[in-house]
Design an enzyme around this catalytic site. Structure first.
Site, mmCIF file in Angstrom:
data_model
loop_
_atom_site.group_PDB
_atom_site.id
_atom_site.type_symbol
_atom_site.label_atom_id
_atom_site.label_comp_id
_atom_site.label_asym_id
_atom_site.label_seq_id
_atom_site.Cartn_x
_atom_site.Cartn_y
_atom_site.Cartn_z
ATOM 1 N N HIS A 551 -3.177 -0.049 6.785
ATOM 2 C CA HIS A 551 -4.115 0.989 7.197
ATOM 3 C C HIS A 551 -3.413 2.320 7.493
ATOM 4 O O HIS A 551 -4.070 3.356 7.659
ATOM 5 C CB HIS A 551 -4.880 0.531 8.440
ATOM 6 C CG HIS A 551 -6.221 1.167 8.589
ATOM 7 N ND1 HIS A 551 -6.627 2.261 7.848
ATOM 8 C CD2 HIS A 551 -7.273 0.886 9.407
ATOM 9 C CE1 HIS A 551 -7.850 2.603 8.191
ATOM 10 N NE2 HIS A 551 -8.261 1.792 9.142
ATOM 11 N N ASP A 555 -7.330 3.565 3.727
ATOM 12 C CA ASP A 555 -8.494 3.497 4.606
ATOM 13 C C ASP A 555 -9.446 2.412 4.119
ATOM 14 O O ASP A 555 -9.374 1.959 2.962
ATOM 15 C CB ASP A 555 -9.218 4.844 4.637
ATOM 16 C CG ASP A 555 -8.415 5.906 5.378
ATOM 17 O OD1 ASP A 555 -7.612 5.520 6.260
ATOM 18 O OD2 ASP A 555 -8.580 7.098 5.069
#
Length: 581
Positions: A551, A555
């Site tokens: 992450h 995204d």
């Protein structure tokens, strides 16, 4: 004409290798592409084939020696040249009697190149004091190894290059061969004990010599005397075999502690009815799969039966078995007969390779912000195409058409449109590298643990190319033939977690990558289908795709877009042209 054998490039980051075993002796005949020696690097152990047919005239690099890529290892002539003197790879500094056995060896080798005569077998061996068996270098970063099993007992006779013991390191489990022929006089490092690279593991003396350690555990040697105190005096007993010098006296006191556990399993080092040596691992694998070793033809050196030979025999038996089972009526499923594992209730030492895999996974989780997204895919059309094309595909391409190449193809196509999934974070520079090629790692389950060979340039391959590459790499992993270059360079990874029936899994992103795709099991179940006539319910082939990602760079929206693209490619199933339909 002399042909030089050099150390080939064994991977982009590999600069040197250690010769762990010569499979041929000086003066022996070799054929082109026949395995000539084994080399160990910091990533993998591999065999080096002979570049030409002829006679092995000279060995330039002895066992346990490390050389750079491109260095000359040996010289092969056209078969008319006399062999050079053997380079005693494992010999220790010896007393005056040493030249005697070395001088006698070459003439015996020329007279009888077969491995039976002990004089020929010891031509590269040690001195009158015996040959030390040492732990060889098994990789640049490997500093120690653990003895997992002795394949011979004290007092047993051994042949040069015959597997003597099994050693486990943090990278590989391997067999250590005997450096010379003779009698195993002493075991210095017992089973489950750890030794550093270069440490003495055992001592091999001349054939017929009495062991230095207490002979009680060595049942196969009937000539050994019962009292342990008589062992040091026993070397005078054997008649002069090949060397005229007296048998060695063991250094300092006997080492009964390590020797005791090792010879407990002498039956492990057995041979088949044909006389070919079979390792305990192969024998265990054969027993688990119900394979009669007497019916298996070995493809290893000297006809030795290897793991892949047993696996091939088991696969052949399975292929022949389904015929009677198919005639049985479709009755209610019965629970499988599960055997109780011998590990139940045991506390055992964690294998080194298992510990390394675990450490790498924990490191990856600690260094990345990982999470997973899942989509459901209708692969009914894809499965129908595969059923329709698999027979002609196998006949045309020479490999089976599994569902895996379709998923690899779809994943690679989607990576080209979503480069953030096919990228790398450069921590030190604070930069991001978006790769211009799709090098896809394929997670393969093996006896040694999980390994991930890489399909280079998967985005430029068609279904047939991916199928061939996948089968080739998986076969090399399970046959212990994979090279360092084939295990490195991955930019994205796919794990078929559904191959054993799992619906989906939260896989871990490998270090150096930002995402990994997990493929769940394909199952038939009712699903809602939108048609021109309206909404209906039908039985469909459904599977889950899981994308785990870092992450810090990817995204949730990026992950969803990528998964949606892969889903669309698979559900469209537009592979007719590539399948020849």
């Amino acid at each position: 004409m002399a042909v030089s054998v050099t150390l080939p490039a064994l991977g982009e980051s590999v600069t040197e290798g250690t010769v762990t075993r010569w499979l041929k002796a000086e003066g022996e005949r070799v054929e082109a592409d026949e395995p000539l020696l084994e080399v160990s690097t910091d990533k993998v152990d591999t065999e080096i084939p002979s570049p030409a047919a002829g006679v092995l005239a000279s060995i330039k690099v002895a066992e346990d020696e490390t050389v750079e890529v491109g260095a000359e290892l040996a010289v092969i002539d056209d078969g008319t040249g006399a062999p050079a003197a053997a380079p005693a790879p494992a010999a220790e500094p010896a007393a005056a009697p040493e030249p005697a056995p070395q001088a006698a060896a070459p003439s015996t080798e020329q007279a009888a190149p077969a491995p039976a005569p002990t004089a020929a077998a010891t031509s590269g061996g040690g001195s009158a004091e015996g040959t030390d068996v040492v732990l060889p270098a098994l990789g640049e970063s490997v500093t120690e190894g653990t003895v997992t099993r002795w394949l011979k007992s004290v007092g047993d006779s051994v042949e040069a290059d015959e597997p003597l013991l099994e050693v486990s390191t943090d990278k590989v489990d391997t067999e250590i061969p005997a450096p010379a022929s003779g009698t195993l006089l002493e075991i210095v490092v017992g089973e489950d004990e750890t030794a550093e690279v270069g440490a003495k593991l055992a001592v091999i003396g001349v054939a017929g010599a009495a062991p230095a350690a207490a002979p009680a555990p060595a049942a196969p040697a009937p000539a050994a005397a019962a009292p342990a105190s008589a062992a040091p005096a026993a070397p005078a007993a054997p008649a002069a075999p090949a060397a005229a010098a007296p048998a060695p006296v063991a250094p300092a006191a006997p080492a009964p502690a390590p020797a005791a556990p090792a010879p407990v399993t002498p039956a492990a080092a057995q041979a088949t009815d044909e006389g070919a040596y079979v390792t305990p691992l192969v024998r265990k694998l054969a027993a688990e799969n119900g394979v009669d070793l007497a019916t298996v033809k070995g493809t290893g050196v000297g006809g030795r039966i290897r793991k892949q030979d047993v696996i091939a025999a088991a696969e052949a038996a399975k292929a022949a078995a389904p015929a009677p089972a198919a005639a049985a009526p479709a009755a209610a499923k019965k629970a499988p007969a599960l055997e109780v594992s011998p590990l139940r209730g045991q506390t055992v030492k964690m294998p080194r390779i298992r510990k390394v895999i675990g450490d790498n996974m924990v490191k990856a989780l600690h260094e990345q912000a990982q999470l997973s997204s899942v989509v459901e895919v209708d692969v009914t059309r894809l499965m129908r195409l595969r059923t329709q094309a698999k027979d002609s595909f196998a006949a045309r391409e020479g490999v089976k058409l599994s569902p895996m190449p379709f998923f690899v193809k779809a994943a690679a196509q989607a990576l080209k449109a979503h480069p953030v999934i096919n990228a790398k974070i450069n921590e030190a520079e604070g930069t991001i590298t978006y790769f211009d090629t799709e090098n896809i790692g394929i997670a393969v389950d093996s006896e040694k643990g999980l390994m991930t060979p890489v399909i280079k340039g998967a985005g430029d391959l068609n279904i047939a190319g991916i199928a061939k590459a996948t089968a080739d790499l998986a076969g090399k992993v399970r046959g212990n033939k994979i090279t360092p270059d084939e295990l490195s360079g991955g930019t994205f990874t796919i794990s078929n977690t559904g191959s054993r029936g799992a619906l989906f899994d939260t896989i871990i992103v490998p270090p150096g990558q930002v995402a990994i795709l997990g493929i769940g099991a394909t199952v038939k179940r009712p699903a809602v289908i939108e048609t021109e006539e309206g909404t209906v319910i039908g039985v469909r082939d459904m599977t889950y795709l899981t994308l785990s990602y870092d992450h810090r760079l990817v995204d949730g929206a990026d992950a969803a877009r990528y998964l949606t693209a892969v889903k669309a490619i698979l559900e469209a199933g537009e592979f007719e042209v590539e399948l020849g339909l």
